[in-house]
Design a protein around this motif. Sequence first.
Motif, PDB file in Angstrom:
ATOM      1  N   SER A   4     -11.377   7.169  -7.973  1.00 53.38           N
ATOM      2  CA  SER A   4     -10.337   7.276  -6.943  1.00 53.38           C
ATOM      3  C   SER A   4      -9.019   6.843  -7.587  1.00 53.38           C
ATOM      4  O   SER A   4      -9.021   6.272  -8.688  1.00 53.38           O
ATOM      5  N   ASN A   5      -7.920   7.100  -6.896  1.00 54.23           N
ATOM      6  CA  ASN A   5      -6.624   6.680  -7.440  1.00 54.23           C
ATOM      7  C   ASN A   5      -6.534   5.156  -7.546  1.00 54.23           C
ATOM      8  O   ASN A   5      -5.930   4.624  -8.469  1.00 54.23           O
ATOM      9  N   LEU A  40      -7.785  14.077  -8.997  1.00 54.03           N
ATOM     10  CA  LEU A  40      -7.125  12.779  -8.841  1.00 54.03           C
ATOM     11  C   LEU A  40      -5.665  12.827  -9.312  1.00 54.03           C
ATOM     12  O   LEU A  40      -4.790  12.279  -8.658  1.00 54.03           O
ATOM     13  N   ARG A  55       0.855  -1.192   0.000  1.00 51.79           N
ATOM     14  CA  ARG A  55       0.000   0.000   0.000  1.00 51.79           C
ATOM     15  C   ARG A  55       0.886   1.235   0.000  1.00 51.79           C
ATOM     16  O   ARG A  55       1.669   1.438   0.929  1.00 51.79           O
ATOM     17  N   VAL A  56       0.784   2.036  -1.039  1.00 54.17           N
ATOM     18  CA  VAL A  56       1.671   3.197  -1.183  1.00 54.17           C
ATOM     19  C   VAL A  56       0.852   4.478  -1.315  1.00 54.17           C
ATOM     20  O   VAL A  56      -0.307   4.451  -1.734  1.00 54.17           O
ATOM     21  N   ALA A  57       1.470   5.608  -0.946  1.00 57.56           N
ATOM     22  CA  ALA A  57       0.817   6.913  -1.072  1.00 57.56           C
ATOM     23  C   ALA A  57       1.261   7.532  -2.389  1.00 57.56           C
ATOM     24  O   ALA A  57       2.420   7.944  -2.519  1.00 57.56           O
ATOM     25  N   HIS A  66      -3.284  14.857  -9.250  1.00 54.79           N
ATOM     26  CA  HIS A  66      -2.271  15.417  -8.349  1.00 54.79           C
ATOM     27  C   HIS A  66      -2.611  15.190  -6.877  1.00 54.79           C
ATOM     28  O   HIS A  66      -2.024  15.818  -6.006  1.00 54.79           O
ATOM     29  N   CYS A  67      -3.598  14.338  -6.616  1.00 57.34           N
ATOM     30  CA  CYS A  67      -4.003  14.066  -5.234  1.00 57.34           C
ATOM     31  C   CYS A  67      -3.297  12.791  -4.755  1.00 57.34           C
ATOM     32  O   CYS A  67      -3.304  11.785  -5.452  1.00 57.34           O
ATOM     33  N   VAL A  68      -2.686  12.878  -3.571  1.00 56.92           N
ATOM     34  CA  VAL A  68      -2.016  11.705  -3.003  1.00 56.92           C
ATOM     35  C   VAL A  68      -3.022  10.902  -2.183  1.00 56.92           C
ATOM     36  O   VAL A  68      -3.689  11.462  -1.308  1.00 56.92           O
ATOM     37  N   GLU A  69      -3.130   9.610  -2.489  1.00 52.02           N
ATOM     38  CA  GLU A  69      -3.997   8.707  -1.719  1.00 52.02           C
ATOM     39  C   GLU A  69      -3.267   7.385  -1.524  1.00 52.02           C
ATOM     40  O   GLU A  69      -2.305   7.095  -2.235  1.00 52.02           O
ATOM     41  N   GLY A  70      -3.764   6.577  -0.628  1.00 56.54           N
ATOM     42  CA  GLY A  70      -3.229   5.229  -0.473  1.00 56.54           C
ATOM     43  C   GLY A  70      -3.733   4.344  -1.605  1.00 56.54           C
ATOM     44  O   GLY A  70      -4.924   4.327  -1.887  1.00 56.54           O
TER      45      GLY A  70
END
Lengths: 386, 200
Positions: A142-143, A173, A7-9, A175-179
């Motif tokens: 979502s990412n 999305l 799981r990465v950000a 440029h948004c950081v998500e897990g």
Amino acid sequence: MNAASERVAITGNQALAHAVRLARTEVIAAYPITPQTSVVEEIAGFCADGLMNARFIQTESEHSSMSACIGASMTGARAFTATSSQGLALMHEMLHWATGARTPVVLGEVNRSLAAPWTILTDQSDSMAQRDTGWMQFYAGSNQEVFDSTLLAFKVAEQALLPAMVVLDAFVLSHCVEGVELPPQPLIDEFLPRREAEISLDPDDPHAFGGMMFPDSFMEQRYKIQRAMETAGGMIVEHAAAWHELTGRELKPLHEYRVEDAEIVALCLGTAYGSFCAAVDELRGRGVRAGAVRMWQYRPFPARPLREIIPAGAPLAVVDRAVSFGHGGPVAGEAKAALDGHAPVCGFVAGLGGREILPETAAGIFHALLENTAEPDRINWVEVRE
Amino acid sequence: MSERAGERVELTLPVEIRWHGRGGQGAVTAAKLLAEIGVAAGRHVQSFPQFGSERRGAPIQAFTRIDARPITLYSSIREPGVVIVLDASLLALPPTLAGLRDGGLLLVNAEPDEFEQARASLPDACRVATVPATRIALAQLGRPMTNTAMLGALVGVTGLFELADVRRHVEAALAREHSEQVVAANLNALEEACRAVSGN
């Protein structure tokens, strides 16, 4: 989640790039454009660092990027490009060519408004303008879904011999950081083995692609593309089930939120869905049975799933982030046709050029349905100054 | 290590943070680092910059959501529970404090005396913490890049994540792009700010 997943950000653009890496994509041809640039920067890095065994081609334009991908795909290679807005518009001619030549190219499309005037922010006018090119289109919410959709896109594209677009909202999305969970390579290899093209360019066995066709055969070629689109709908369901089996995550034509007993429903594509879900909760708190639907699969158009999900007779607001000038929102028109005799549809246009669709914006749309102030036969413009 | 001066402000999930800085001060990087720390801690997170064209020195915003459950809302944060200000001159601009929730936390990069002038204009119900992040950054890094110091201050005042976890993550993240000396200086800034942040 698969136990061996990591799981990465990461941003939506990085999620695209990792999917392309794990798909063992063999040719990437691209030209930079905001907000897509970091997709191909990341992929170029993977290639330079030896994490991908691929040919990376920086072309002089998007038209050439798509041409290079088509050429690569004709040799049997797995090919990818990414673009946005003006870049997608410049590819238009070759988008048709990719479909006609039945090359399963996958394209990461970061939704950005079209000029003039200049803007770099999100709406869906660039991808909607390509809806008749014969490309499958999947709009991520979502990412994680950007990542998952890209692998499914390769899978279905190569089986149906149709190109596919994975579409994501610019900045929201991209440029948004998500897990994001990245499954291990063997799991991806199991889902998406190396491409085995039935017909490919081979100097030892020469064939021509895209030769002249006359009236005795051209129309049959077009008929086959439509048949392939129809068949792709079933393939998507089948491979999404396999993906679910491997990862525990769902990909489906339509996502729904509290729709089953809804008296009013709103439908949108992309990340605006979260605002509609928030508005649904707020309205239900006050006794209004509202529901929301997110369309992930736009091409092939999921007419039957839509009829199955929308309760009979419940007014539906279709919220387009694009305009077909002189007509209305593209999705609204198609939803209206799909739901003819089943449920009344009102078309809304909102969120153009990056204007935010907030929970209040969504609530306003529900209220227009409830209070009967929305007009069914014209565009209902949301939060627009006259 | 000395004890931190002020009281700890407990945050409950979900947390919505709005970062205010000037282009080039590192607010976007700080937001991104915080998201990475959150993911490493098993949280659901979102961090994203205000959308538009960035210019060095111009006011910018970034947003971070942290939750125990998946986050579905993607709009910008209008009613933050935490506002982090990397440049105290931004307190004079209306967007900086707009929507800060009652009982919310305002964390400002400022010398205590420098901040006294701004205090009168703050909403009564918010809790305030200050940290001399520019002084710390200049001493440690030799330039006024305050992102790691502000992260340290956030950890110090809220305990949102364990300092050791944050330190380990920032070290790994910065080591991808920076020299050992730069990484070490940033870790010093992080820890010093964590100790130096003072609430009231």
